[in-house]
Design an enzyme around this catalytic site. Sequence first.
Site, PDB file in Angstrom:
ATOM      1  N   THR A  92      21.845  45.972 -15.070  1.00  0.00           N
ATOM      2  CA  THR A  92      20.745  45.573 -15.952  1.00  0.00           C
ATOM      3  C   THR A  92      21.212  44.494 -16.922  1.00  0.00           C
ATOM      4  O   THR A  92      22.386  44.452 -17.280  1.00  0.00           O
ATOM      5  CB  THR A  92      20.291  46.824 -16.742  1.00  0.00           C
ATOM      6  OG1 THR A  92      19.682  47.718 -15.815  1.00  0.00           O
ATOM      7  CG2 THR A  92      19.321  46.501 -17.856  1.00  0.00           C
ATOM      8  N   GLY A 146      12.899  53.660 -15.149  1.00  0.00           N
ATOM      9  CA  GLY A 146      14.049  54.005 -15.997  1.00  0.00           C
ATOM     10  C   GLY A 146      13.782  53.751 -17.473  1.00  0.00           C
ATOM     11  O   GLY A 146      12.631  53.670 -17.918  1.00  0.00           O
ATOM     12  N   THR A 203      22.042  49.852 -21.135  1.00  0.00           N
ATOM     13  CA  THR A 203      22.199  49.847 -19.674  1.00  0.00           C
ATOM     14  C   THR A 203      22.904  51.123 -19.252  1.00  0.00           C
ATOM     15  O   THR A 203      23.788  51.606 -19.966  1.00  0.00           O
ATOM     16  CB  THR A 203      22.987  48.616 -19.187  1.00  0.00           C
ATOM     17  OG1 THR A 203      23.134  48.724 -17.764  1.00  0.00           O
ATOM     18  CG2 THR A 203      24.359  48.495 -19.830  1.00  0.00           C
TER      19      THR A 203
HETATM   20  N1  ASP Z   1      19.108  51.606 -17.071  1.00  0.00           N
HETATM   21  C1  ASP Z   1      18.625  51.124 -15.813  1.00  0.00           C
HETATM   22  C2  ASP Z   1      17.692  52.122 -15.223  1.00  0.00           C
HETATM   23  O1  ASP Z   1      17.968  53.297 -15.316  1.00  0.00           O
HETATM   24  C3  ASP Z   1      19.714  50.843 -14.841  1.00  0.00           C
HETATM   25  C4  ASP Z   1      20.792  49.924 -15.318  1.00  0.00           C
HETATM   26  O2  ASP Z   1      21.098  49.895 -16.502  1.00  0.00           O
HETATM   27  O3  ASP Z   1      21.338  49.192 -14.479  1.00  0.00           O
HETATM   28  O4  ASP Z   1      16.722  51.734 -14.628  1.00  0.00           O
END
Ligand code: ASP
Length: 340
Positions: A207, A237, A258
């Site tokens: 992310t 998410g 993230t």
């Molecule tokens: N936090 C993001 C999600 O759960 C994933 C990520 O941080 O890459 O959708």
Amino acid sequence: MIKFSPILFSIFIFFNSFYTSKKIKNRKTYIIAIHGGAGTIKKKNMTPELEKKYLETLKKALKKGEDHLKKGGTAIQTVELVIKILEDSPLFNAGKGAVFNHNGYQEMDASIMDGKNLNCGAISGITNLKNPIEGARIVMDSTKHVFLYGKRAQDFCIKKGAVYADSSYFFTKNRWEQFQRALKKNTIELDHDGKNKTESDIKKFGTVGCVVKDIYGNLAAGTSTGGLTNKKYGRIGDSPIIGAGNYADNNSCAISCTGTGEYFIKGTIARDVAALYQFKNISLKKAAKKTMKKLNKLGGRGGFIAVDKNGKYILVFNTRGMFRGVANSNGIFDIKIYKN
Ligand code: ASP
């Protein structure tokens, strides 16, 4: 010949120091921090070429953001500009490099927040916006709502000027391979076999996020993601959820997260940092430490970045690494990947 006069000299010193202190007071300060995801990012799993690519892209995004701030750009503009650069890179799990969901296509989420007035915008389940953060900004600026989802949200954003991208634009070989591995193992997380050193072999959450304090003293935050590889049932998410993966308030700080989104939602991680800072009257560092403790207790993995109203910053994570960078008006310009 001019004679040295102690009185004239003292007057000169007085006015000079007065002028200098005024100049310092009026100096326009700014700070910007970015992330490109956290995870099991180890140097031994990187090739020098791949590492270089990551560093160059982070540097480019940070530099563009800093230049914009120097020229008087606002925090909210800068956040959008920087996130677009990261979304356009296939290296990160957002926009062009977004991961595949269980049905074999990309469903993206993004959010943006203006700390000046708490205005915010978020979108989720987006399949054809080149820059999902642009969609989030449109929701913030052009609707009375905060959070839109799916095709109708996307159609609305395109009508308002967001750039459409065909599904083929989002295809990357690495992400496809990652998806195939996740399908085989029936896992929603990224699998790392350590054999081939490509970006798909690094177990990470890619992310992207950006937090800013501009020269006018305003804060803003943005986060954009493809979510988790092989995600099912229309899963959303933390990234588009205000208070979970993203938050900004001029009274406290701007935060972008993230990691394993479910835990960031359960722990309202972004809001917790801001609330602890504001209501407990503690430093950003302490607020981040307390919140990280909560995330650990919940079992969440990942990290977050934040800048506060006084220009302090933190970049924290409980994983092996986090793609991250920070620049400010005091001359800091720093980009890092690994723990130290
Ligand atoms: N936090 C993001 C999600 O759960 C994933 C990520 O941080 O890459 O959708």
